[in-house]
Design an enzyme around this catalytic site. Structure first.
Site, short mmCIF file in Angstrom:
data_model
loop_
_atom_site.label_atom_id
_atom_site.label_comp_id
_atom_site.label_asym_id
_atom_site.label_seq_id
_atom_site.Cartn_x
_atom_site.Cartn_y
_atom_site.Cartn_z
N HIS A 40 -9.95 4.72 -1.13
CA HIS A 40 -8.59 4.59 0.07
C HIS A 40 -9.62 5.33 1.09
O HIS A 40 -10.49 6.09 0.93
CB HIS A 40 -7.38 5.11 0.13
N GLU A 72 -2.20 5.85 -7.55
CA GLU A 72 -2.69 7.12 -7.18
C GLU A 72 -2.94 8.90 -7.80
O GLU A 72 -2.50 9.18 -8.51
CB GLU A 72 -3.13 7.45 -5.80
N ASP A 100 0.89 -1.10 0.10
CA ASP A 100 0.06 0.08 0.17
C ASP A 100 0.63 1.35 0.16
O ASP A 100 1.70 0.95 0.61
CB ASP A 100 -0.72 0.43 1.67
P1 13P Z 1 -8.74 3.81 6.45
O1 13P Z 1 -7.06 3.94 7.60
O2 13P Z 1 -9.38 5.34 7.17
O3 13P Z 1 -9.70 3.02 6.88
O4 13P Z 1 -7.76 3.57 5.07
C1 13P Z 1 -7.07 3.02 4.94
C2 13P Z 1 -6.48 3.49 4.21
O5 13P Z 1 -7.08 3.82 2.96
C3 13P Z 1 -5.00 2.62 3.37
O6 13P Z 1 -4.31 2.76 2.39
#
Ligand code: 13P
EC number: 4.1.2.13
Length: 286
Positions: free
Chosen positions: A209, A137, A85
């Protein structure tokens, strides 16, 4: 089952209007709890480490090897994706691919468009050879993640199409009003833009996200409008800390670590099950 890439899962999800949950891991108990629920629900699942947490967890190789071993030892039969991520650089994405991740996100959203495209393309060219999927992104998801705070910048549709066309990514995180972490008031997702971008991207799905704290009706609409992957981190972490804090308040002298940790894991399991139901992926692994 060995790890799979998002290439195998995304087209069906977009076509049939469900979204596979990405659950970020903060240690391997997050992974264990998530895998247990996914298997029980017969749901495909995405385990993700943000780039900024990789070193804390022991590095790419340790994460990939441990995840594969967990999948094997736990007898997991549903499709599991191991995803990087917010990959911080082309080199970090390549490292993740080499270590055995089945999917990576290159986050060039803070760069000028041309640079974002060039770097994302480099990642796609490398990842494709190993059948690893790539997410890009564009725009800016607001809020705070891993200690870094950003403002919201809505994605420009034309830039979305250009990036997808010129890079060949498998999915796109187009920032459309969501934030990482805790929302101040009701989230304001740009559904008109979302529908327009998703329709024009055709089979390429959107990744949402900041999936924590968005009301259920908005999540359902976001899936209807082309999101096939939704990221959740904060809600699992809030559930874990709330449950562990409560346990420690009730048992101030306890140092029974398995019991303390299990309390937190059970709380994560409840959140993951709730999200799998909401995102519509129960029994989608059959
Ligand atoms: P949250 O922490 O708001 O659930 O978002 C997670 C995310 O988008 C990880 O990239």
């Amino acid at each position: 089952m060995s790890l799979v890439s998002l290439k195998e899962l995304m087209p069906e999800a977009k076509k049939k209007h469900y979204a596979i949950g990405q659950f970020n891991i903060n240690n391997f108990q997050w992974a264990e709890a998530t895998l247990r629920v996914a298997e029980r629900e017969k749901s495909p699942v995405i385990l993700a480490s943000t780039d900024r947490i990789v070193d804390y967890l022991g590095g790419f190789k340790l994460i990939a090897t441990t995840t594969k071993k967990m999948v094997e030892e736990m007898g997991i039969t549903v499709p599991v994706v191991l995803h990087l991520d917010h990959g911080l650089s082309v080199e970090r994405c390549i490292e993740a691919v080499d270590a055995g991740y089945s999917s990576v996100m290159y986050d060039g959203s803070k760069l000028p468009l041309e640079e974002n495209i060039a770097n994302t393309k480099e990642v796609v060219d490398y990842a494709k050879k190993q059948n690893v999927s790539v997410e890009a992104e564009i725009g800016s998801v607001g809020g705070t993640e891993d200690g870094i705070t950003s403002g919201i910048k809505y994605a420009d549709p034309k830039e979305c199409y250009q990036l997808v066309e010129e890079t060949g990514v498998d999915l796109l995180a187009a920032a459309l009003g969501s934030v990482h972490g805790i929302y101040q008031g009701e989230p304001k997702l740009a559904f008109d833009l979302m529908q327009e971008i998703s329709t024009n991207l055709n089979i390429i799905p959107l990744a949402l996200h900041g999936g924590s704290g968005i009301p259920s009706h908005q999540i359902v609409k976001a899936i209807e409008y082309g999101h096939a992957k939704i990221n959740v981190n904060t809600e699992c972490n809030q559930a874990w800390t709330k449950a562990v804090r409560k346990y420690l308040e009730l048992h101030p002298d306890s140092h029974n670590i398995p019991e303390i940790m299990q309390t937190g894991m059970s709380a994560i399991e409840r959140v993951v099950a709730e999200k799998i139901h909401l995102f519509g992926t129960s029994n989608k692994a059959l």
